[in-house]
Write a protein that holds these residues in place. Sequence first.
Motif, PDB file in Angstrom:
ATOM      1  N   ASN A  58       0.828  -1.207   0.000  1.00 39.15           N
ATOM      2  CA  ASN A  58       0.000   0.000   0.000  1.00 39.15           C
ATOM      3  C   ASN A  58       0.862   1.257   0.000  1.00 39.15           C
ATOM      4  OD1 ASN A  58      -2.648   1.435   0.429  1.00 39.15           O
ATOM      5  ND2 ASN A  58      -1.636   1.978   2.346  1.00 39.15           N
ATOM      6  N   LEU A  59       1.883   1.267   0.847  1.00 35.20           N
ATOM      7  CA  LEU A  59       2.802   2.405   0.889  1.00 35.20           C
ATOM      8  C   LEU A  59       3.513   2.580  -0.449  1.00 35.20           C
ATOM      9  CD1 LEU A  59       4.528   2.163   4.406  1.00 35.20           C
ATOM     10  CD2 LEU A  59       2.781   3.792   3.669  1.00 35.20           C
ATOM     11  N   THR A  60       3.957   1.468  -1.020  1.00 39.06           N
ATOM     12  CA  THR A  60       4.654   1.521  -2.305  1.00 39.06           C
ATOM     13  C   THR A  60       3.742   2.070  -3.395  1.00 39.06           C
ATOM     14  OG1 THR A  60       6.052  -0.358  -1.696  1.00 39.06           O
ATOM     15  CG2 THR A  60       5.884   0.158  -4.036  1.00 39.06           C
ATOM     16  N   PHE A  61       2.482   1.662  -3.395  1.00 35.22           N
ATOM     17  CA  PHE A  61       1.502   2.133  -4.378  1.00 35.22           C
ATOM     18  C   PHE A  61       1.372   3.659  -4.327  1.00 35.22           C
ATOM     19  CE2 PHE A  61      -2.864   3.229  -5.586  1.00 35.22           C
ATOM     20  CZ  PHE A  61      -3.045   2.530  -6.771  1.00 35.22           C
ATOM     21  N   HIS A  62       1.179   4.181  -3.117  1.00 33.98           N
ATOM     22  CA  HIS A  62       1.011   5.635  -2.980  1.00 33.98           C
ATOM     23  C   HIS A  62       2.302   6.389  -3.281  1.00 33.98           C
ATOM     24  CE1 HIS A  62      -2.534   4.183  -0.771  1.00 33.98           C
ATOM     25  NE2 HIS A  62      -3.078   5.331  -1.089  1.00 33.98           N
ATOM     26  N   ASP A  63       3.413   5.873  -2.789  1.00 28.93           N
ATOM     27  CA  ASP A  63       4.697   6.535  -3.037  1.00 28.93           C
ATOM     28  C   ASP A  63       5.031   6.561  -4.523  1.00 28.93           C
ATOM     29  OD1 ASP A  63       5.092   7.060  -0.374  1.00 28.93           O
ATOM     30  OD2 ASP A  63       6.496   5.422  -0.021  1.00 28.93           O
ATOM     31  N   PHE A  64       4.703   5.478  -5.220  1.00 31.33           N
ATOM     32  CA  PHE A  64       4.976   5.401  -6.658  1.00 31.33           C
ATOM     33  C   PHE A  64       4.195   6.486  -7.400  1.00 31.33           C
ATOM     34  CE2 PHE A  64       4.290   3.783 -10.964  1.00 31.33           C
ATOM     35  CZ  PHE A  64       5.584   3.434 -11.333  1.00 31.33           C
TER      36      PHE A  64
END
Length: 227
Positions: free
Chosen positions: A140-146
């Motif tokens: 989830n964090l990776t999705f938003h950060d991307f």
Amino acid sequence: MADKETDSSGFLRAQSLTSMAQREIERLVMEGHYSPGERINENALATRLGISRGPVREACRTLAAQGLVQLIPNRGVFIRVITEEDAKSVYEVRAGLFGYCGMLLAGRITRAQLDHLELLIEQMEVAANASDFDRYYPANLTFHDFLISASGNERLVRTYHDLVRQLHLFRTRGLVSGDGMKASNREHREIVAGLASRDAQRAFKAMHDHVIAGRDRAMGAIAHAGS
């Protein structure tokens, strides 16, 4: 000349030590080792990192400016306590920034980037179906950060990450249920669909509404826990 080089080297080393201390404090906060309202023992942290207290103090000043800690004269440095009203305000600002990011990306996102986002969604789907928060949260964090990083707007990226750090002080693992993860991931799919459509308004709405829905889930969970 040698003195200037020595001064420059010393400055760079001090900056490096301050950055290291800042990253360590952020990690301790994000992983729950520090609780909201808890005092940071600067001496103990400096000893643990094998550095002097100066870089730790400078790191705390930077984190205070970012809203992660609070400096109280004659008392020390404390992890900031985020109230419900504070959190609502942070969520609202974050929603605006995230929505604007969607507008920026709608006209420029590539097929490869969309494919990467869809892969992350599939990973989150598996984790959500298993009610596995430990697997869901990193993706989830990776999705938003991307998405934020893909905007290419460095000021937006910095501001957004400051807001996310503040919300880490408010959200807890207990606020995320299996149903909440599934609902959030359905919103992730709408975000990708909005971006793929190249419709800036649809992308804005999907990304803005996703953050607002996250706010509502968090507030609802708190209300339920207190009832």
